[in-house]
Scaffold this motif. Structure first.
Motif, PDB file in Angstrom:
ATOM      1  N   LEU A 452       1.043  -1.467   0.193  1.00  0.00           N
ATOM      2  CA  LEU A 452       0.407  -0.261  -0.589  1.00  0.00           C
ATOM      3  C   LEU A 452       0.675   1.216   0.476  1.00  0.00           C
ATOM      4  N   LYS A 453       2.253   1.424   0.784  1.00  0.00           N
ATOM      5  CA  LYS A 453       2.712   2.682   0.711  1.00  0.00           C
ATOM      6  C   LYS A 453       3.455   3.171  -0.675  1.00  0.00           C
ATOM      7  N   SER A 454       4.005   1.643  -1.462  1.00  0.00           N
ATOM      8  CA  SER A 454       3.828   1.926  -2.572  1.00  0.00           C
ATOM      9  C   SER A 454       3.066   2.222  -3.573  1.00  0.00           C
ATOM     10  N   LEU A 455       1.753   1.745  -2.979  1.00  0.00           N
ATOM     11  CA  LEU A 455       0.953   2.759  -4.387  1.00  0.00           C
ATOM     12  C   LEU A 455       0.659   4.329  -3.710  1.00  0.00           C
ATOM     13  N   HIS A 456       0.205   4.480  -2.509  1.00  0.00           N
ATOM     14  CA  HIS A 456       0.489   5.469  -1.788  1.00  0.00           C
ATOM     15  C   HIS A 456       1.315   6.637  -2.801  1.00  0.00           C
ATOM     16  N   LEU A 457       2.234   6.172  -2.037  1.00  0.00           N
ATOM     17  CA  LEU A 457       3.311   7.271  -2.482  1.00  0.00           C
ATOM     18  C   LEU A 457       3.526   8.109  -3.951  1.00  0.00           C
ATOM     19  N   GLU A 458       2.760   6.649  -4.887  1.00  0.00           N
ATOM     20  CA  GLU A 458       3.050   6.851  -5.978  1.00  0.00           C
ATOM     21  C   GLU A 458       1.604   7.610  -6.212  1.00  0.00           C
ATOM     22  N   TYR A 459       0.613   7.843  -6.023  1.00  0.00           N
ATOM     23  CA  TYR A 459      -0.825   8.497  -6.318  1.00  0.00           C
ATOM     24  C   TYR A 459      -0.061  10.277  -5.407  1.00  0.00           C
ATOM     25  N   LEU A 460       0.843  10.305  -4.153  1.00  0.00           N
ATOM     26  CA  LEU A 460       1.304  11.600  -4.202  1.00  0.00           C
ATOM     27  C   LEU A 460       1.413  12.323  -4.435  1.00  0.00           C
ATOM     28  N   LYS A 461       2.624  11.954  -4.971  1.00  0.00           N
ATOM     29  CA  LYS A 461       3.636  11.903  -6.061  1.00  0.00           C
ATOM     30  C   LYS A 461       2.939  12.594  -7.520  1.00  0.00           C
ATOM     31  N   ARG A 462       1.692  11.998  -8.024  1.00  0.00           N
ATOM     32  CA  ARG A 462       1.192  12.425  -8.821  1.00  0.00           C
ATOM     33  C   ARG A 462       0.401  13.494  -8.818  1.00  0.00           C
ATOM     34  N   ASN A 463      -0.662  13.677  -8.105  1.00  0.00           N
ATOM     35  CA  ASN A 463      -0.822  14.490  -7.267  1.00  0.00           C
ATOM     36  C   ASN A 463       0.059  16.136  -7.190  1.00  0.00           C
ATOM     37  N   MET A 464       0.641  15.710  -6.385  1.00  0.00           N
ATOM     38  CA  MET A 464       1.261  17.473  -6.964  1.00  0.00           C
ATOM     39  C   MET A 464       2.265  17.237  -8.355  1.00  0.00           C
ATOM     40  N   GLU A 465       2.268  16.550  -9.091  1.00  0.00           N
ATOM     41  CA  GLU A 465       2.375  16.642  -9.807  1.00  0.00           C
ATOM     42  C   GLU A 465       1.749  17.802 -11.234  1.00  0.00           C
ATOM     43  N   LEU A 466       0.277  17.237 -10.646  1.00  0.00           N
ATOM     44  CA  LEU A 466      -0.222  17.835 -11.751  1.00  0.00           C
ATOM     45  C   LEU A 466      -1.505  18.863 -11.290  1.00  0.00           C
ATOM     46  N   SER A 467      -0.906  19.129  -9.704  1.00  0.00           N
ATOM     47  CA  SER A 467      -1.064  20.174  -8.844  1.00  0.00           C
ATOM     48  C   SER A 467      -0.756  21.261  -9.843  1.00  0.00           C
ATOM     49  N   ARG A 468       0.935  21.059  -9.458  1.00  0.00           N
ATOM     50  CA  ARG A 468       1.731  21.856 -10.039  1.00  0.00           C
ATOM     51  C   ARG A 468       1.909  22.666 -11.646  1.00  0.00           C
ATOM     52  N   GLN A 469       1.134  21.659 -12.304  1.00  0.00           N
ATOM     53  CA  GLN A 469       1.146  22.193 -13.910  1.00  0.00           C
ATOM     54  C   GLN A 469       0.419  23.015 -13.842  1.00  0.00           C
ATOM     55  N   LEU A 470      -1.292  22.486 -12.976  1.00  0.00           N
ATOM     56  CA  LEU A 470      -2.201  23.466 -13.153  1.00  0.00           C
ATOM     57  C   LEU A 470      -1.962  24.462 -12.921  1.00  0.00           C
ATOM     58  N   GLU A 471      -1.071  25.457 -11.506  1.00  0.00           N
ATOM     59  CA  GLU A 471      -0.980  26.555 -11.190  1.00  0.00           C
ATOM     60  C   GLU A 471      -0.847  27.491 -11.653  1.00  0.00           C
ATOM     61  N   GLU A 472      -0.258  27.586 -13.057  1.00  0.00           N
ATOM     62  CA  GLU A 472       0.484  28.129 -14.101  1.00  0.00           C
ATOM     63  C   GLU A 472      -0.805  29.142 -14.290  1.00  0.00           C
ATOM     64  N   LEU A 473      -2.592  28.327 -14.278  1.00  0.00           N
ATOM     65  CA  LEU A 473      -3.276  28.953 -14.761  1.00  0.00           C
ATOM     66  C   LEU A 473      -4.520  29.881 -13.578  1.00  0.00           C
ATOM     67  N   PRO A 474      -4.495  31.496 -13.945  1.00  0.00           N
ATOM     68  CA  PRO A 474      -5.096  31.587 -12.883  1.00  0.00           C
ATOM     69  C   PRO A 474      -6.067  31.673 -11.996  1.00  0.00           C
ATOM     70  N   GLY A 475      -7.259  31.458 -12.416  1.00  0.00           N
ATOM     71  CA  GLY A 475      -8.535  30.065 -12.605  1.00  0.00           C
ATOM     72  C   GLY A 475      -7.886  28.997 -11.356  1.00  0.00           C
ATOM     73  N   LEU A 476      -7.400  28.811 -11.573  1.00  0.00           N
ATOM     74  CA  LEU A 476      -6.613  27.649 -10.561  1.00  0.00           C
ATOM     75  C   LEU A 476      -5.518  27.463  -9.689  1.00  0.00           C
ATOM     76  N   ARG A 477      -5.340  28.720  -9.591  1.00  0.00           N
ATOM     77  CA  ARG A 477      -3.758  28.501  -8.838  1.00  0.00           C
ATOM     78  C   ARG A 477      -4.086  28.329  -7.134  1.00  0.00           C
ATOM     79  N   LYS A 478      -5.035  29.110  -6.554  1.00  0.00           N
ATOM     80  CA  LYS A 478      -5.003  28.836  -4.964  1.00  0.00           C
ATOM     81  C   LYS A 478      -5.478  27.602  -4.773  1.00  0.00           C
ATOM     82  N   ILE A 479      -6.314  27.073  -5.636  1.00  0.00           N
ATOM     83  CA  ILE A 479      -7.068  25.247  -5.275  1.00  0.00           C
ATOM     84  C   ILE A 479      -5.752  24.636  -5.427  1.00  0.00           C
TER      85      ILE A 479
END
Length: 544
Positions: A452-479
């Protein structure tokens, strides 16, 4: 009478022959070169660099010596006369009465096998040479953070003395091709833990135009215990190196003047060097790996060093040297692995700083300077902007629709990935609660938790990367910034629970206290899950 005279003549002939043989042996003994070896060994925490200096005296005419380094399991790299090899033929000129040969070798200091404490250094005191070595004098300098050290030799003909972190060893009359070795077992103090790692891979991007370098470093933990997790990693860097940024795929780390926490780094000035302390977002145990990057200024553009200035050895290295746009490559030495447009690519394995690894690049600069290109671009932008202002209102709606079409797939990926993360996180923390409350046995918990920890860490990293990509958009930056902040908090909770498990395993915490702290951590995790659920609904609104 004749028979007696014949016996006398035979005896005289035999005596003359023996006398000639003795004189010949004496002359050969006088003409044989005398060899003396001095060995200096500088050890760090994970490696040792041995410098063997062989001094020859009494040379008579030209000769050839065979010199080799025994292929011990700990040997990583060896260099003599600028050539990396394990075997060298050394030509001694006829005009020399004395001659020196220097060999440098790098040996790894590695954790001992399972069930044995400490770290092992297998060290040959001398290289294999095709002549007798009259004496070997070896001095071994060990790091200061040592709790205990012991040593054994493969020969009884070695005199060993030690004073603190200094070991002296002597040997005499080493036969041709004979090697005397020493095995040193080291137990480090806890203060040495940030140095106990190995660099598995370095991927370098060298930009000659902006004179910057980005090194992506993958390290592997070398803690002697699987249950000890490493959080901070130390690098000794040149004091003149201007570090611009440290981070990973989720974004830059924060620079701090105090002890770094997760996702932070610190620079400490020493006498002649600088200490870089990095604490990645995730800690690792023995055999586990983590990756982050170090960005800094490039001081010299020719020749370009292929080895990072803060590493002594690396298992695999890839280097991209990127030329300025519009330039033309004229010459590159040595020959690279390949050239793709304006990018020169090198690749190597198992290399060390014992070798001189650099690339000389000559190129014709762009015909138009970068400043002039910027000025022309600015003027063209003014002209195009004036023309475009007429039709900007009609195109605005179309552009917004196109942007939304590009963003929606990434938003949907983030929503789906957050759903998967929340499901796995709930299952993992439920399993942990069962373990703390002794509802399941430890082997079952370990096996299931690792999955479970390997999957847990994988999804943590993926979510952080996707969030970082979407931070470039003004309407989604704060979220997206809030999502990333919550996920970093979840990573911190992972670290706290691992520390709690270590205390439980070592029986350093009462069961009641462990239950209380586990429940507290789970409540914090549930708060994070609730906030992520609310943000996920806002992401769904943005998709709709």
């Amino acid at each position: 009478m004749k028979l007696k005279r014949a016996h006398i003549n035979t005896a005289m002939i035999i005596a003359a022959i023996l006398l000639l043989l003795l004189e010949s042996a004496h002359c050969m003994e006088q003409e044989a070169p005398r060899a003396y070896l001095t060995t200096e060994v500088a050890t760090s925490y994970t490696y040792a660099v041995a410098t063997y200096t062989l001094h020859l005296e009494g040379l008579r005419g030209a000769t050839t010596l065979n010199v080799s380094i025994s292929d011990a399991p700990s040997l990583y790299d060896a260099v003599c006369g600028g050539t990396s090899s394990r075997f060298w033929l050394i030509e001694v000129p006829s005009s020399a009465s004395t001659f020196n040969i220097t060999v440098k070798a790098l040996y790894l200091i590695e954790p001992r096998s399972a069930g044995e404490e400490g770290y092992l250094l297998r060290l040959p005191l001398n290289p294999s040479v095709s002549t007798t070595i009259a004496s070997v004098n070896a001095t071994i300098h060990l790091p200061s953070e040592i709790a205990e050290v012991s040593f054994t030799s493969g020969s009884n003909d070695i005199n060993i003395t030690s004073t603190g972190p200094l070991i002296n060893a002597q040997a005499f009359n080493v036969s041709p091709y004979e090697v005397r070795d020493l095995s040193i077992v080291i137990n480090f103090n806890n203060s040495a833990l940030p140095w106990l790692f190995k660099v598995k891979k370095a991927s370098r991007e060298i930009y000659l135009d902006s004179k910057t370098v980005v090194d992506q470093i993958t390290i592997e933990g070398l803690s002697n215990s699987y249950w000890v997790r490493q959080s901070i990693f130390n690098f000794e860097v040149p004091s003149a190196l201007n570090i611009l940024e440290v981070g990973d795929f989720a974004g830059p780390y924060i620079e701090t003047n105090s002890h770094p926490s997760f996702g932070q780094f610190r620079l400490l000035s020493l006498n002649d060097t600088c200490l870089l302390q990095v604490q990645p977002r995730v800690s690792i145990s023995s055999g586990e790996q983590t990756t982050f990057y170090i960005k800094y200024e490039l001081k010299e553009t020719s020749p370009v060093s292929l080895m990072p200035p803060y590493l002594q050895y690396v298992d695999e290295i890839e280097v991209n040297i990127r030329l300025p746009e519009g330039s033309q490559l004229r010459k590159v030495d040595p020959e690279p692995y390949c050239i793709n447009g304006l990018t020169i690519f090198y690749r190597a394995t198992n290399i060390s700083r014992l070798r001189i690894l650099s690339s000389t690049v000559e190129y014709a600069p762009p015909l138009i300077s970068r400043g002039l290109v910027v000025l022309i671009g600015f003027l063209m932008a003014l002209v195009v902007g004036g023309v475009a202002a007429v039709s900007v209102r009609s195109k605005r709606l179309k552009r917004k629709t196109q942007e939304k079409r590009l963003v929606i797939p990434t938003l949907e990926q983030l929503e789906s990935s957050l759903n998967a993360y929340l499901k796995i996180a709930g299952e993992l923390w439920g399993l942990r609660e069962d373990y703390v409350k002794s509802r399941i046995k430890e082997p079952i918990y370990r096996r299931r938790a690792n999955q479970l920890k390997s999957l847990h860490l994988e999804y943590l990293k993926r979510n952080m990367e996707l969030s970082r990509q979407l931070e470039e958009l003004p309407g989604l930056r704060k979220i997206c910034q809030k999502v990333r902040s919550l996920l970093e908090g979840a990573l911190n909770l992972e670290e706290e629970f691992e520390k709690l498990c270590n205390l439980i395993d070592d029986k350093k915490m009462a069961r009641a206290e462990a239950l209380r702290r586990s429940a507290s951590l789970k409540r914090k995790a549930e708060v994070i899950w609730g906030d992520l659920q609310r943000l996920k609904s806002k992401i769904r609104e943005a998709i709709v």
